[in-house]
Scaffold this motif. Structure first.
Motif, PDB file in Angstrom:
ATOM      1  N   UNK A 107      75.820  59.929  62.343  1.00 35.34           N
ATOM      2  CA  UNK A 107      75.555  61.284  61.876  1.00 35.34           C
ATOM      3  C   UNK A 107      75.674  62.269  63.026  1.00 35.34           C
ATOM      4  N   UNK A 109      75.622  66.519  64.344  1.00 28.56           N
ATOM      5  CA  UNK A 109      75.307  67.899  64.022  1.00 28.56           C
ATOM      6  C   UNK A 109      75.816  68.827  65.110  1.00 28.56           C
TER       7      UNK A 109
ATOM      8  N   UNK B  54      57.793  74.476  68.922  1.00 29.25           N
ATOM      9  CA  UNK B  54      59.248  74.286  68.998  1.00 29.25           C
ATOM     10  C   UNK B  54      59.738  74.581  70.412  1.00 29.25           C
ATOM     11  N   UNK B  87      64.486  66.016  65.922  1.00 25.75           N
ATOM     12  CA  UNK B  87      64.176  66.022  64.490  1.00 25.75           C
ATOM     13  C   UNK B  87      64.154  67.414  63.880  1.00 25.75           C
ATOM     14  N   UNK B  88      64.136  68.431  64.713  1.00 23.91           N
ATOM     15  CA  UNK B  88      63.974  69.781  64.151  1.00 23.91           C
ATOM     16  C   UNK B  88      65.251  70.241  63.452  1.00 23.91           C
ATOM     17  N   UNK B  89      65.051  71.092  62.462  1.00 27.72           N
ATOM     18  CA  UNK B  89      66.205  71.604  61.725  1.00 27.72           C
ATOM     19  C   UNK B  89      67.223  72.197  62.690  1.00 27.72           C
ATOM     20  N   UNK B  90      68.494  71.829  62.397  1.00 24.41           N
ATOM     21  CA  UNK B  90      69.624  72.284  63.217  1.00 24.41           C
ATOM     22  C   UNK B  90      69.474  71.839  64.671  1.00 24.41           C
ATOM     23  N   UNK B  91      68.813  70.714  64.852  1.00 22.41           N
ATOM     24  CA  UNK B  91      68.558  70.132  66.178  1.00 22.41           C
ATOM     25  C   UNK B  91      68.473  71.228  67.261  1.00 22.41           C
ATOM     26  N   UNK B  92      67.582  72.190  67.009  1.00 18.85           N
ATOM     27  CA  UNK B  92      67.481  73.304  67.962  1.00 18.85           C
ATOM     28  C   UNK B  92      66.970  72.870  69.330  1.00 18.85           C
ATOM     29  N   UNK B  95      70.025  71.504  71.177  1.00 17.76           N
ATOM     30  CA  UNK B  95      71.045  72.539  71.337  1.00 17.76           C
ATOM     31  C   UNK B  95      70.615  73.596  72.352  1.00 17.76           C
ATOM     32  N   UNK B 108      73.866  65.071  67.960  1.00 25.35           N
ATOM     33  CA  UNK B 108      73.778  63.945  67.031  1.00 25.35           C
ATOM     34  C   UNK B 108      72.569  64.118  66.121  1.00 25.35           C
ATOM     35  N   UNK B 109      72.681  63.583  64.911  1.00 25.73           N
ATOM     36  CA  UNK B 109      71.503  63.491  64.066  1.00 25.73           C
ATOM     37  C   UNK B 109      71.459  62.160  63.341  1.00 25.73           C
ATOM     38  N   UNK B 147      54.666  70.291  60.892  1.00 22.84           N
ATOM     39  CA  UNK B 147      54.798  71.492  60.066  1.00 22.84           C
ATOM     40  C   UNK B 147      56.161  71.576  59.391  1.00 22.84           C
ATOM     41  N   UNK B 148      57.163  70.938  59.991  1.00 27.97           N
ATOM     42  CA  UNK B 148      58.467  70.982  59.336  1.00 27.97           C
ATOM     43  C   UNK B 148      58.561  69.985  58.174  1.00 27.97           C
ATOM     44  N   UNK B 149      58.051  68.792  58.389  1.00 26.45           N
ATOM     45  CA  UNK B 149      58.231  67.735  57.383  1.00 26.45           C
ATOM     46  C   UNK B 149      57.075  67.608  56.401  1.00 26.45           C
ATOM     47  N   UNK B 314      65.662  61.610  55.316  1.00 26.61           N
ATOM     48  CA  UNK B 314      65.163  62.456  54.231  1.00 26.61           C
ATOM     49  C   UNK B 314      65.028  63.887  54.716  1.00 26.61           C
ATOM     50  N   UNK B 315      64.921  64.799  53.787  1.00 23.76           N
ATOM     51  CA  UNK B 315      64.491  66.157  54.123  1.00 23.76           C
ATOM     52  C   UNK B 315      63.432  66.524  53.097  1.00 23.76           C
TER      53      UNK B 315
END
Lengths: 338, 338
Positions: A107, A109, B54, B87-92, B95, B108-109, B147-149, B314-315
């Protein structure tokens, strides 16, 4: 062993992988655009018969994967790896599709740069001798992206002139040690570049510096000039980002204007289709490459192109916390013959 | 060229990459656990002086990256690539850290499997001749993940007995064509496996089938048996997932009980630290490998181990839409000498 690297960021392949098939599936709006005839499938309904846009996107991804495998004359279990991703949180589109496709899966991103990221890594895995067949694939969906990144569609929020329209579609390519082209001959891997843009409705401006950085680095690493390319296509900068990239490159001493286009500019007729600055999304460069550019290479209209998918590395959370939007761009050189 | 593959899913390296340095930074809770003395840095404050969890996670990631680079005796610009995610959205996390580190970056994710995913791809890029130095790195943070999941921490939601505790930490490894080990000798790339688990508070059960599938495939592909390994360590299945993996493998005819552990079980003293089924998160197998296992290999206490980071794909959206939780696991064989 001597490194297969040219300069700082570029790899030149000794056994360039051949792209033996591609598949592209797009939504109804993309099917009304100027590239319509190049796509394999145009959906009549962007829900794809599913109960949610997320499930629809997964369905489109799977269908594109299966079509690319079929067009390559393969069975699923002949694939060594699938490399890909999408824009949804936790890349659920690609992950759930990979569950059904059932092959070893990496995977990825890279936001909207993921198509050329997957072609880059996939090519190294083929050239390196780890695989005979790899599927590189990404997708995006206007409606699932809008509600995740911006507003629920039901809200009817007005879009800024700099906004882009996320492409609904999935594009994939099977690359292989076998086949007779087109071939992936070079990859230039991007760095994360940030010029401090904070407007999440102006992704083109956020990504342009990364695109310019990767393209100029590619020229420096390879010694190629604009004369060596028939086309340089960025992923989804849209009209504004394209202009900025062109300007930034001129400042670096590279005038690519004559051969430069952007997949996000090509896929829609912005004025007629009200898509503002143009198309965007992981699926944008994926379907424009898999549909249009691949066909142009096969037909011999182009001999060498550079695909530079471009990603904006933000999340709604990072924006809320005041962060700027860094970009990344990965370049892949594709040649008709080697 | 002959493929460097063994069986269906495994690659055996001709020029096994050497892991020339590792770095591990953990939060205060991890620093009170049984592996405390193996970590490079234990934070006194999991906010790391930042204004959000974050931003704190990003800070930890960058510090671990810089430390791994420094311990390898390198400067940042000597790295050919950085491969990693979070694990954070958009692998911030990865990045934004990559923006500061400033080297070519592949995001990678693979959920919590990302550490062995990065070591797998990184090793192919080293062995294939595309790089001399690659940083493979991941992170997670308890508070940003919760808090994200799941729920905002402020809500004080009670945790189920099957729940796990996301590790706050970042672990990274610099792999190279040079150096004198330990070496990455084999990678077995996982498929996405789904046994239909829908309980987002029981990730161990969701990931166990993928772990068992990858481990049994590794034995089939390589001809290795449990006797060939000193330790097999899954990533973050916790006590329940570990038990299930052990059972599933016994049904397949592989009894690994004597040499089997799980990074999520090792990192906390579950009873004293109230972490229920154990640790989890992208950072879990990253810090346990980078801290503890790397040291055991260097000291010669182990000669050959298998690290099998495990991810639950999962999301929150997929769970809300009634989807089950597929898992994936990538195995990496690490040997003291080759």
């Amino acid at each position: 062993m001597a490194l297969k690297k040219l300069g700082k960021q570029t790899v030149k392949f000794i056994n360039p992988p051949s792209i033996i098939s591609t598949a592209s599936i797009v939504g109804p709006k993309e099917g009304e655009g100027p590239l319509a005839k190049y796509f394999d499938t145009i959906l009549g309904d962007d829900l794809c018969g599913q109960k949610s846009y997320e499930k629809a996107e997964c369905c489109i991804f799977k269908d594109a994967a299966n079509l690319a495998i079929e067009k390559a004359g393969l069975k699923k279990d002949m694939l060594d790896y699938m490399l890909g991703g999408d824009l949804l949180n936790q890349i659920i589109t690609a992950s759930f599709a990979a569950r059904d496709i059932g092959v070893p899966f990496f995977g990825l991103y890279g936001a909207c740069s993921t198509m050329s990221e997957s072609l880059s890594l996939g090519s190294m895995l083929i050239d390196g001798g780890y695989a005979d067949y790899i599927l590189c694939i990404t997708s995006s969906h206007f409606s699932s992206a809008e509600r995740q990144y911006r507003f629920p569609l039901e809200l009817g929020t007005q879009r800024t002139p700099t906004a882009q329209w996320t492409v609904t579609g999935s594009g994939g390519a099977v690359i292989s040690t076998m086949g007779n082209g087109p071939y992936i001959t070079h990859v230039t891997t991007g760095k994360v570049i940030d010029f401090g843009i904070k407007d999440a409705n102006n992704m083109g401006a956020a990504m342009a510096p990364a695109a310019a950085d990767t393209i100029s680095q590619h020229f420096k690493d390879t010694g190629f000039s604009t004369k060596d390319y028939d086309v340089i296509a960025t992923g989804d900068l849209g009209s504004l980002g394209m202009e900025l990239t062109d300007d930034l490159l001129k400042k670096e001493g590279f005038n690519i204007s004559d051969i430069y286009t952007d997949c996000g500019v090509e896929i829609f007729d912005s004025k007629k289709q009200d898509t503002h600055a143009g198309g965007s999304g992981c699926g944008c460069s994926a379907v424009v490459f898999s549909g249009y550019f691949y066909e142009m290479l096969k037909q011999g209209k182009y001999n060498r192109i550079m695909l530079v998918s471009t990603g904006a590395l933000l999340s709604p959370t990072s924006t809320q916390q005041g962060e700027s939007i860094p970009g990344i761009a990965h370049a892949v050189t594709i040649e008709r013959m080697v």
